[in-house]
Motif scaffolding. Structure first.
Motif, PDB file in Angstrom:
ATOM      1  N   GLU A 262       0.842  -1.183   0.000  1.00  0.00           N
ATOM      2  CA  GLU A 262       0.000   0.000   0.000  1.00  0.00           C
ATOM      3  C   GLU A 262       0.888   1.246   0.000  1.00  0.00           C
ATOM      4  O   GLU A 262       2.084   1.176   0.244  1.00  0.00           O
ATOM      5  CB  GLU A 262      -0.931   0.005   1.216  1.00  0.00           C
ATOM      6  CG  GLU A 262      -1.906  -1.168   1.236  1.00  0.00           C
ATOM      7  CD  GLU A 262      -2.813  -1.137   2.454  1.00  0.00           C
ATOM      8  OE1 GLU A 262      -2.485  -0.396   3.395  1.00  0.00           O
ATOM      9  OE2 GLU A 262      -3.828  -1.845   2.451  1.00  0.00           O
ATOM     10  N   ASN A 263       0.274   2.382  -0.291  1.00  0.00           N
ATOM     11  CA  ASN A 263       0.992   3.653  -0.355  1.00  0.00           C
ATOM     12  C   ASN A 263       2.181   3.573  -1.325  1.00  0.00           C
ATOM     13  O   ASN A 263       3.323   3.892  -0.987  1.00  0.00           O
ATOM     14  CB  ASN A 263       1.481   4.070   1.042  1.00  0.00           C
ATOM     15  CG  ASN A 263       0.353   4.187   2.042  1.00  0.00           C
ATOM     16  OD1 ASN A 263      -0.718   4.701   1.716  1.00  0.00           O
ATOM     17  ND2 ASN A 263       0.569   3.699   3.256  1.00  0.00           N
ATOM     18  N   LEU A 264       1.890   3.128  -2.534  1.00  0.00           N
ATOM     19  CA  LEU A 264       2.948   2.985  -3.530  1.00  0.00           C
ATOM     20  C   LEU A 264       3.500   4.350  -3.920  1.00  0.00           C
ATOM     21  O   LEU A 264       2.748   5.316  -4.075  1.00  0.00           O
ATOM     22  CB  LEU A 264       2.408   2.282  -4.774  1.00  0.00           C
ATOM     23  CG  LEU A 264       1.901   0.850  -4.596  1.00  0.00           C
ATOM     24  CD1 LEU A 264       1.313   0.343  -5.899  1.00  0.00           C
ATOM     25  CD2 LEU A 264       3.021  -0.060  -4.124  1.00  0.00           C
ATOM     26  N   PRO A 265       4.806   4.469  -4.114  1.00  0.00           N
ATOM     27  CA  PRO A 265       5.372   5.724  -4.599  1.00  0.00           C
ATOM     28  C   PRO A 265       4.931   6.001  -6.036  1.00  0.00           C
ATOM     29  O   PRO A 265       4.531   5.077  -6.760  1.00  0.00           O
ATOM     30  CB  PRO A 265       6.885   5.492  -4.512  1.00  0.00           C
ATOM     31  CG  PRO A 265       7.056   4.024  -4.510  1.00  0.00           C
ATOM     32  CD  PRO A 265       5.844   3.452  -3.859  1.00  0.00           C
ATOM     33  N   PRO A 266       4.985   7.265  -6.487  1.00  0.00           N
ATOM     34  CA  PRO A 266       4.508   7.597  -7.844  1.00  0.00           C
ATOM     35  C   PRO A 266       5.196   6.794  -8.933  1.00  0.00           C
ATOM     36  O   PRO A 266       4.568   6.441  -9.931  1.00  0.00           O
ATOM     37  CB  PRO A 266       4.826   9.096  -7.963  1.00  0.00           C
ATOM     38  CG  PRO A 266       4.871   9.598  -6.560  1.00  0.00           C
ATOM     39  CD  PRO A 266       5.400   8.466  -5.738  1.00  0.00           C
ATOM     40  N   ALA A 267       6.481   6.500  -8.770  1.00  0.00           N
ATOM     41  CA  ALA A 267       7.190   5.755  -9.812  1.00  0.00           C
ATOM     42  C   ALA A 267       6.585   4.378 -10.020  1.00  0.00           C
ATOM     43  O   ALA A 267       6.502   3.888 -11.153  1.00  0.00           O
ATOM     44  CB  ALA A 267       8.673   5.625  -9.446  1.00  0.00           C
ATOM     45  N   VAL A 268       6.138   3.730  -8.943  1.00  0.00           N
ATOM     46  CA  VAL A 268       5.550   2.400  -9.068  1.00  0.00           C
ATOM     47  C   VAL A 268       4.116   2.499  -9.580  1.00  0.00           C
ATOM     48  O   VAL A 268       3.659   1.647 -10.352  1.00  0.00           O
ATOM     49  CB  VAL A 268       5.594   1.668  -7.714  1.00  0.00           C
ATOM     50  CG1 VAL A 268       4.990   0.275  -7.829  1.00  0.00           C
ATOM     51  CG2 VAL A 268       7.026   1.567  -7.212  1.00  0.00           C
ATOM     52  N   GLN A 269       3.396   3.527  -9.178  1.00  0.00           N
ATOM     53  CA  GLN A 269       2.015   3.681  -9.615  1.00  0.00           C
ATOM     54  C   GLN A 269       1.909   3.799 -11.130  1.00  0.00           C
ATOM     55  O   GLN A 269       0.909   3.396 -11.719  1.00  0.00           O
ATOM     56  CB  GLN A 269       1.392   4.906  -8.944  1.00  0.00           C
ATOM     57  CG  GLN A 269       1.201   4.775  -7.437  1.00  0.00           C
ATOM     58  CD  GLN A 269       0.642   6.035  -6.810  1.00  0.00           C
ATOM     59  OE1 GLN A 269       0.152   6.928  -7.519  1.00  0.00           O
ATOM     60  NE2 GLN A 269       0.706   6.133  -5.492  1.00  0.00           N
ATOM     61  N   GLN A 270       2.926   4.343 -11.776  1.00  0.00           N
ATOM     62  CA  GLN A 270       2.895   4.533 -13.218  1.00  0.00           C
ATOM     63  C   GLN A 270       3.785   3.541 -13.954  1.00  0.00           C
ATOM     64  O   GLN A 270       4.115   3.745 -15.123  1.00  0.00           O
ATOM     65  CB  GLN A 270       3.321   5.969 -13.559  1.00  0.00           C
ATOM     66  CG  GLN A 270       2.450   7.026 -12.903  1.00  0.00           C
ATOM     67  CD  GLN A 270       2.869   8.438 -13.281  1.00  0.00           C
ATOM     68  OE1 GLN A 270       3.027   8.754 -14.446  1.00  0.00           O
ATOM     69  NE2 GLN A 270       3.056   9.280 -12.289  1.00  0.00           N
ATOM     70  N   SER A 271       4.185   2.466 -13.298  1.00  0.00           N
ATOM     71  CA  SER A 271       5.063   1.481 -13.915  1.00  0.00           C
ATOM     72  C   SER A 271       4.243   0.427 -14.651  1.00  0.00           C
ATOM     73  O   SER A 271       3.055   0.237 -14.362  1.00  0.00           O
ATOM     74  CB  SER A 271       5.924   0.807 -12.844  1.00  0.00           C
ATOM     75  OG  SER A 271       5.113   0.026 -11.977  1.00  0.00           O
ATOM     76  N   PRO A 272       4.843  -0.283 -15.616  1.00  0.00           N
ATOM     77  CA  PRO A 272       4.116  -1.359 -16.297  1.00  0.00           C
ATOM     78  C   PRO A 272       3.607  -2.433 -15.348  1.00  0.00           C
ATOM     79  O   PRO A 272       2.533  -2.990 -15.555  1.00  0.00           O
ATOM     80  CB  PRO A 272       5.165  -1.925 -17.264  1.00  0.00           C
ATOM     81  CG  PRO A 272       6.114  -0.814 -17.496  1.00  0.00           C
ATOM     82  CD  PRO A 272       6.169  -0.054 -16.200  1.00  0.00           C
ATOM     83  N   GLY A 273       4.371  -2.731 -14.297  1.00  0.00           N
ATOM     84  CA  GLY A 273       3.953  -3.768 -13.371  1.00  0.00           C
ATOM     85  C   GLY A 273       2.696  -3.429 -12.604  1.00  0.00           C
ATOM     86  O   GLY A 273       1.951  -4.316 -12.195  1.00  0.00           O
ATOM     87  N   GLU A 274       2.410  -2.139 -12.385  1.00  0.00           N
ATOM     88  CA  GLU A 274       1.221  -1.734 -11.646  1.00  0.00           C
ATOM     89  C   GLU A 274       0.067  -1.390 -12.579  1.00  0.00           C
ATOM     90  O   GLU A 274      -1.083  -1.700 -12.302  1.00  0.00           O
ATOM     91  CB  GLU A 274       1.542  -0.523 -10.763  1.00  0.00           C
ATOM     92  CG  GLU A 274       0.343   0.058 -10.017  1.00  0.00           C
ATOM     93  CD  GLU A 274      -0.222  -0.880  -8.964  1.00  0.00           C
ATOM     94  OE1 GLU A 274      -1.292  -0.577  -8.425  1.00  0.00           O
ATOM     95  OE2 GLU A 274       0.409  -1.905  -8.671  1.00  0.00           O
ATOM     96  N   LEU A 275       0.377  -0.749 -13.725  1.00  0.00           N
ATOM     97  CA  LEU A 275      -0.693  -0.361 -14.634  1.00  0.00           C
ATOM     98  C   LEU A 275      -1.305  -1.567 -15.334  1.00  0.00           C
ATOM     99  O   LEU A 275      -2.508  -1.694 -15.449  1.00  0.00           O
ATOM    100  CB  LEU A 275      -0.166   0.621 -15.687  1.00  0.00           C
ATOM    101  CG  LEU A 275       0.237   2.006 -15.164  1.00  0.00           C
ATOM    102  CD1 LEU A 275       0.845   2.831 -16.278  1.00  0.00           C
ATOM    103  CD2 LEU A 275      -0.963   2.725 -14.574  1.00  0.00           C
TER     104      LEU A 275
END
Length: 513
Positions: free
Chosen positions: A470-483
């Motif tokens: 939880e509380n993912l940093p912005p870099a992870v929120q917009q990464s292929p693994g999260e999107l």
């Protein structure tokens, strides 16, 4: 919006038969994730999806494999004279998949090509890290059964897309025997999943898990096959810069998608054997120093086997510095970088005439540092560096390989702390695939060479939020693994806006194609 369309006319207007149609949502039974997941198809698939079905069939017909009308699986093809012949492991892989699929019975449509087209045209379902953590952390038998039902449907789509991607590779790659063999593996796995029943009982779920374990091992030879095809292509007809860029883009898309479905498979398999501090393959308190030490031991053994000696590898950092991440991804990246660094150091000393005893070789250093937002791993060697004019080539898929590669030798693979051993890439594919692993969750990988001295490699990995993702940093929120684990940008949509957290300095510019 979502993968399950609402069958309703605007405003609830009646149909042609004069009866109003109710809004209904079609959801596969036992879906593991309840997500609105309308995601773009890969570019090649999306372009063909808007055309008649004959265009999709044309992509498949580029492969020498033809489907028999009364057979679900493609018949085996004899290798053409003078071309690559798969090794015994590769041939056994396809035969085993075919036998397993036929033994399970034929529950799929007779026309497998049409079925494959239908599956490949479906969008992959996006899966967030938070949901993966929740369903993989000490799952109940009922939850594990739901996970299996979701994966059977989802992996059929993703494996069909991988087969289509390989069948559409440019510049004659799709016609190479090795690539056709790799595409056949995905076709066989897709047929195997379709011919097996959807898990409805705990015993069926155990059978499904055994199938996934087998397919995971069988698909490990695919990078080797692609590497051999690239080597043959380069020897017969060297690629110009434009052609190399096309190949790089297509293989980046393929291997990035491959990371996604391998992540789902490994996470499901690992979740069936719960471990403290883990949810599947995600570790709440992953220590990069421990993973780097495991990778250093494995690389030292392999380099000694090849060269007779190996420089000392020292890992500098605090074992107590941990973050939420996948140990297997870190292992893959560090293993490839250390393999290159140690081999380059030995070769450089051989050329200079210096003694090659381990005590005389310059050491290779691994430095691990923890920041507020990410972990940084630096690997520095004294292997002679890289010429500035050749720096761009290190990120291209060249396809050469050497005896150092151990992807086909399970006895040489060392299990890492907290997970299974990560598959090693063939030389010529290791660096670009390692960068994809780093970028999968918004990280970076770049090199700083000093020609005549050595090379520094920098790996930046973002923490995957808190202990529960939880509380993912912005870099992870917009990464292929999260999107979307099958993410592929649409060229027709124009350039993708660069996130604010990514700088435009030398290192990021170096990594752009």
């Amino acid at each position: 919006s979502g993968p399950w369309r609402r069958c309703q006319r605007p405003g609830g207007r009646p149909t042609a038969q004069g009866r109003p149609k109710r809004a209904r949502e079609r959801r596969p039974p036992g879906a593991m994730f309840r997500l609105p997941a309308q995601r773009a198809l890969p570019a090649a698939l999306r372009r063909t999806a808007s055309q008649p079905h004959v265009q999709l069939r044309r992509l498949l017909s580029s492969s020498a494999a033809r489907m028999e009308a009364k057979d679900v699986l493609p018949p085996p093809r004899p290798p053409p004279a003078g071309e690559y012949e798969p090794g015994a492991a590769g041939a056994a892989t396809v035969r085993e998949l075919a036998e397993n699929a036929r033994s399970l019975g034929s529950n799929v449509q007779p026309d497998f090509e049409v079925r494959l087209e239908e599956l490949a045209a479906k969008p992959a379902t996006a899966v967030s890290l938070k949901q993966l953590w929740r369903v993989g952390h000490n799952p109940t038998p009922e939850q594990s059964l739901l996970n299996a039902q979701f994966l059977r449907r989802e992996l059929s789509v993703r494996f069909a897309q991988r087969a289509m991607q390989l069948s559409a590779l440019p510049l004659g790659l799709s016609d190479h025997r090795a690539v056709q063999e790799a595409a056949d593996i995905y076709r066989q796995i897709t047929a195997l999943l379709l011919s097996s029943p959807s898990p409805r009982t705990f015993d069926q779920e155990e059978d499904f898990a055994r199938i996934l374990r087998a397919t995971k091992l069988n698909a490990m030879a695919i990078p080797t096959m692609i590497g051999r095809a690239l080597t043959d292509l380069r020897q017969r007809r060297p690629l110009d810069p434009a052609g190399q860029r096309r190949v790089d883009q297509e293989l980046d898309n393929f291997f990035s998608s491959r990371i996604g479905h391998r992540f789902l498979i490994e996470h499901y398999i690992a979740s069936k054997e719960p471990r403290e501090g883990f949810s599947g393959v995600i570790q709440a308190r992953c220590s990069p120093v421990v993973v780097c030490e495991e990778a250093a031991l494995a690389v030292a053994r392999d380099v000694r086997r090849l060269h007779g000696t190996c420089p000392h590898v020292s890992v500098i950092g605090d074992r107590e510095h941990t973050f939420t991440y996948l140990p297997s991804h870190i292992y893959f990246i560090v293993n490839e970088l250390l393999k290159n660094a140690c081999s380059a150091t030995v070769r450089h000393m051989q050329r200079s005439g210096e003694p090659l005893s381990p005590g005389e070789l310059p050491p290779v250093r691994v430095i691990v540092a923890r920041g507020e937002e990410d972990m940084t791993i630096k690997i520095e060697d004294q292997g002679g560096g890289i010429a500035r004019s050749k720096l761009g080539d290190v990120w291209s898929y060249k396809g050469s390989w050497s005896n150092l590669d151990t992807a086909d030798e399970p006895e040489l693979r060392t299990p890492i702390v907290g997970g299974d051993a990560a598959p090693l890439a063939k030389r010529g594919l290791g660096l670009p695939i390692s960068r994809l692993y780093a970028k999968y969750f918004g990280g970076t990988l770049h090199l700083t060479p000093m020609e005549g001295y050595g090379t520094d490699c920098y790996v930046k990995l973002n923490r995957l939020g808190d202990n529960c993702c939880e509380n993912l940093p912005p870099a992870v929120q917009q990464s292929p693994g999260e999107l979307d684990s099958g993410y592929r940008p649409d060229p027709a949509a124009g350039p993708v806006p660069r996130p604010k957290y990514v700088g435009l300095g030398l290192y990021d510019a170096q990594a752009k194609r």
